[in-house]
Scaffold this motif. Sequence first.
Motif, short mmCIF file in Angstrom:
data_model
loop_
_atom_site.label_atom_id
_atom_site.label_comp_id
_atom_site.label_asym_id
_atom_site.label_seq_id
_atom_site.Cartn_x
_atom_site.Cartn_y
_atom_site.Cartn_z
N TRP A 44 -11.51 -6.29 -36.74
CA TRP A 44 -11.47 -6.42 -38.12
C TRP A 44 -10.07 -6.55 -38.71
N PHE A 45 -8.93 -6.08 -37.94
CA PHE A 45 -7.63 -6.14 -38.37
C PHE A 45 -6.77 -7.12 -37.67
N VAL A 71 -13.37 -10.53 -42.53
CA VAL A 71 -12.65 -9.08 -42.19
C VAL A 71 -13.06 -8.00 -43.29
N ARG A 72 -12.52 -8.56 -44.49
CA ARG A 72 -13.09 -7.48 -45.75
C ARG A 72 -14.70 -6.98 -45.55
N ALA A 73 -15.51 -8.07 -45.39
CA ALA A 73 -16.93 -7.61 -45.38
C ALA A 73 -17.14 -6.28 -44.43
N ASP A 74 -16.03 -6.16 -43.54
CA ASP A 74 -16.26 -5.05 -42.52
C ASP A 74 -15.17 -3.91 -42.63
N ASP A 75 -14.79 -3.96 -43.68
CA ASP A 75 -13.58 -2.92 -44.44
C ASP A 75 -12.23 -3.33 -43.63
N GLY A 76 -12.02 -4.43 -43.05
CA GLY A 76 -10.86 -4.85 -42.45
C GLY A 76 -9.84 -5.47 -43.11
N MET A 77 -8.86 -6.03 -42.69
CA MET A 77 -7.65 -6.71 -43.47
C MET A 77 -7.02 -7.76 -42.56
N MET A 78 -6.63 -8.77 -43.02
CA MET A 78 -5.97 -9.86 -42.59
C MET A 78 -4.65 -9.98 -42.95
N THR A 79 -3.48 -9.82 -42.15
CA THR A 79 -2.09 -10.32 -42.83
C THR A 79 -1.49 -11.53 -42.21
#
Length: 123
Positions: A44-45, A71-79
């Motif tokens: 998720w990151f 990824v945000r749906a699972d409290d993640g982040m994408m850069t």
Amino acid sequence: MDLKTSYEHVSEYVTVVTLEGELDVYTAPALRQLLVDLVNHERWFLVVDLSAVEYVDSTGYGVLVDGLKRVRADDGMMTLVVTQERLAKAFLMTGLIKVFPIFNTADPAVEFLGRLMHSDLRD
């Protein structure tokens, strides 16, 4: 032109996805599937490295936004890693610079996600 994709799990939680070529209507489905697979495996990151991408069309931008939503749906982040001025201007003009954290290289993007992930675990 084709799109070459690869990825590396650089930590327990962070994965760097490296792209090379063109991200367009023809090649975007492969990236979409890779992002779905990573999220399904609880990655998720994500750092998506666009430094070797020569062109992105609207379908490509859509796949990146969809990946971010996943990824945000699972409290993640994408850069993103964006080094080419042409692509950086496109992210600015589309307003996506406000949506994605954008870095010049992968290392600070990985560090950012690590700090973000650890701050989320402490909360």
